[in-house]
Write an enzyme that holds these catalytic residues in place. Sequence first.
Site, PDB file in Angstrom:
ATOM      1  N   SER A 182       0.800  -1.226   0.000  1.00  0.00           N
ATOM      2  CA  SER A 182       0.000   0.000   0.000  1.00  0.00           C
ATOM      3  C   SER A 182       0.834   1.277   0.000  1.00  0.00           C
ATOM      4  CB  SER A 182      -0.967   0.000   1.176  1.00  0.00           C
ATOM      5  OG  SER A 182      -0.272  -0.114   2.398  1.00  0.00           O
ATOM      6  N   HIS A 233      -5.143  -3.258  -2.902  1.00  0.00           N
ATOM      7  CA  HIS A 233      -4.664  -2.373  -3.974  1.00  0.00           C
ATOM      8  C   HIS A 233      -4.382  -3.128  -5.266  1.00  0.00           C
ATOM      9  CE1 HIS A 233      -4.404   1.206  -1.501  1.00  0.00           C
ATOM     10  NE2 HIS A 233      -3.918   0.455  -0.532  1.00  0.00           N
ATOM     11  N   LYS A 284     -11.519   0.472  -2.344  1.00  0.00           N
ATOM     12  CA  LYS A 284     -10.478   1.098  -3.160  1.00  0.00           C
ATOM     13  C   LYS A 284     -10.985   1.188  -4.607  1.00  0.00           C
ATOM     14  CE  LYS A 284      -7.830   1.231   0.530  1.00  0.00           C
ATOM     15  NZ  LYS A 284      -7.088   0.240   1.284  1.00  0.00           N
TER      16      LYS A 284
HETATM   17  C1  LIG Z   1      -7.104   0.067   2.872  1.00  0.00           C
HETATM   18  C2  LIG Z   1      -6.500  -1.228   3.228  1.00  0.00           C
HETATM   19  C3  LIG Z   1      -7.079  -2.052   4.196  1.00  0.00           C
HETATM   20  C4  LIG Z   1      -8.249  -1.606   5.021  1.00  0.00           C
HETATM   21  O1  LIG Z   1      -9.411  -1.588   4.276  1.00  0.00           O
HETATM   22  P1  LIG Z   1     -10.643  -0.673   4.747  1.00  0.00           P
HETATM   23  O2  LIG Z   1     -11.776  -1.209   3.970  1.00  0.00           O
HETATM   24  O3  LIG Z   1     -10.278   0.719   4.416  1.00  0.00           O
HETATM   25  O4  LIG Z   1     -10.798  -0.884   6.220  1.00  0.00           O
HETATM   26  C5  LIG Z   1      -6.527  -3.298   4.414  1.00  0.00           C
HETATM   27  N1  LIG Z   1      -5.422  -3.685   3.748  1.00  0.00           N
HETATM   28  C6  LIG Z   1      -4.803  -2.903   2.839  1.00  0.00           C
HETATM   29  C7  LIG Z   1      -3.579  -3.392   2.144  1.00  0.00           C
HETATM   30  C8  LIG Z   1      -5.324  -1.646   2.572  1.00  0.00           C
HETATM   31  O5  LIG Z   1      -4.719  -0.852   1.699  1.00  0.00           O
END
Ligand SMILES: *Cc1c(COP(=O)(O)O)cnc(C)c1O
Length: 397
Positions: A178, A206, A237
């Site tokens: 990330s 991602h 995302k």
């Molecule tokens: C954003 C993210 C999360 C958390 O997801 P949310 O739905 O925002 O709680 C978990 N793992 C990774 C790698 C992320 O980028």
Amino acid sequence: MELPFLDEEIVALKEKGRYRFLRRLSTPQDARITIEGKEVLNFSSNNYLGLANHPEVVAALADYAGRYGVGSGASRLISGHMDVHAELEEAMARFKGSEGCLTFSAGYMANLGILSTLGSPDTTIFSDEWNHASIVDGCRLSRARVEVYRHTDVTHLEDLLRASSSRRKIVVTDGVFSMDGDIAPLPDLVTVKDRYGAILVVDDAHAVGVLPPRGRGSADHFGLSGRVEILMGTFSKALGTYGAYLCSTRRMVEYFINKCRPFIFNTGLPPAIAGATLASLGILTREPGRLKALWENGRLFRNEMEARGREAGSDTAIVPILVGTDGDTMAVSRALFDRGVFVHGIRPPTVPEGTGRLRLTLMATHTAEMVRTAAARIDEALRERGIGTNGAIAEKR
Ligand SMILES: *Cc1c(COP(=O)(O)O)cnc(C)c1O
């Protein structure tokens, strides 16, 4: 009541340049946004494909809210499991090429749930050192032994696996990291976890909607669907909505329904959100051009940076641009904002000490002109701060 620790710790954060604050957005999460009253180009969004405010997704949200209401009203095991949850889980399982799927109300919850359900005191979790904070917290909640392996270093991972006498072993990794946008070495991870009988958990937050050829995540990218025990990812995302999922065997899903506390004791995903997610999944599947546009923008940005003698790391939609100190990182980000380009600065403890960086994210909805503008402004802002090519800090006059 006086609570002096609040003031003390906040002052200390400000002095260290680690103070965090919220910025207010007055528009949808688009390529161009109004933030703190200023119109800027947005290069800090996870809305990779422009689905968060896509008219069809917005309409689906309203439609499902009309049919099922806004909230699901109970945890899934009580009375909060609606048709739309089942439809979304079936659609996700098809999309990921797995037998079963279980949704969660957020990615953070899913990672807490996966690691605390599979982990136990006689388990060892092997975790990449740059994994997302929700994985780190899931490891803590699991009460398992945790071994952190060097970032993407499968040889180090294998040394740790070989030395372990734990009955159950879990390897967990981000599919696309990330903060750095690099892709996990999944083919090697699969070989090694098979050799030591470990369960592999991949977080594709991602990767879905981002990695070619189909935007179905890192296992699909490497042709390894069916070789990974747990494929986790988020709707928040590239899919532009909210919530998360775990894709695995039917047996695993059944086990989680019975054992996973962050699933059992949490209200089900709002049905309107589940319906909106079905709509975005449909768009992602039938409009491959979006993923292609995202990829083209990445290529263009990297070319523009290289033409200026700067290395733009990563091959994905997340592009780290190394700056260095916390002070420089925030100053460059601020200078860019003043010039109409929003790129968030990332500091420790989110990234290792001394590797403060701009974390640029591309979107399918950026025009080529926007991407060129960003590269030019970033180069200018770095040069003004005396930061040379390769991210090295040039001698300051
Ligand atoms: C954003 C993210 C999360 C958390 O997801 P949310 O739905 O925002 O709680 C978990 N793992 C990774 C790698 C992320 O980028």
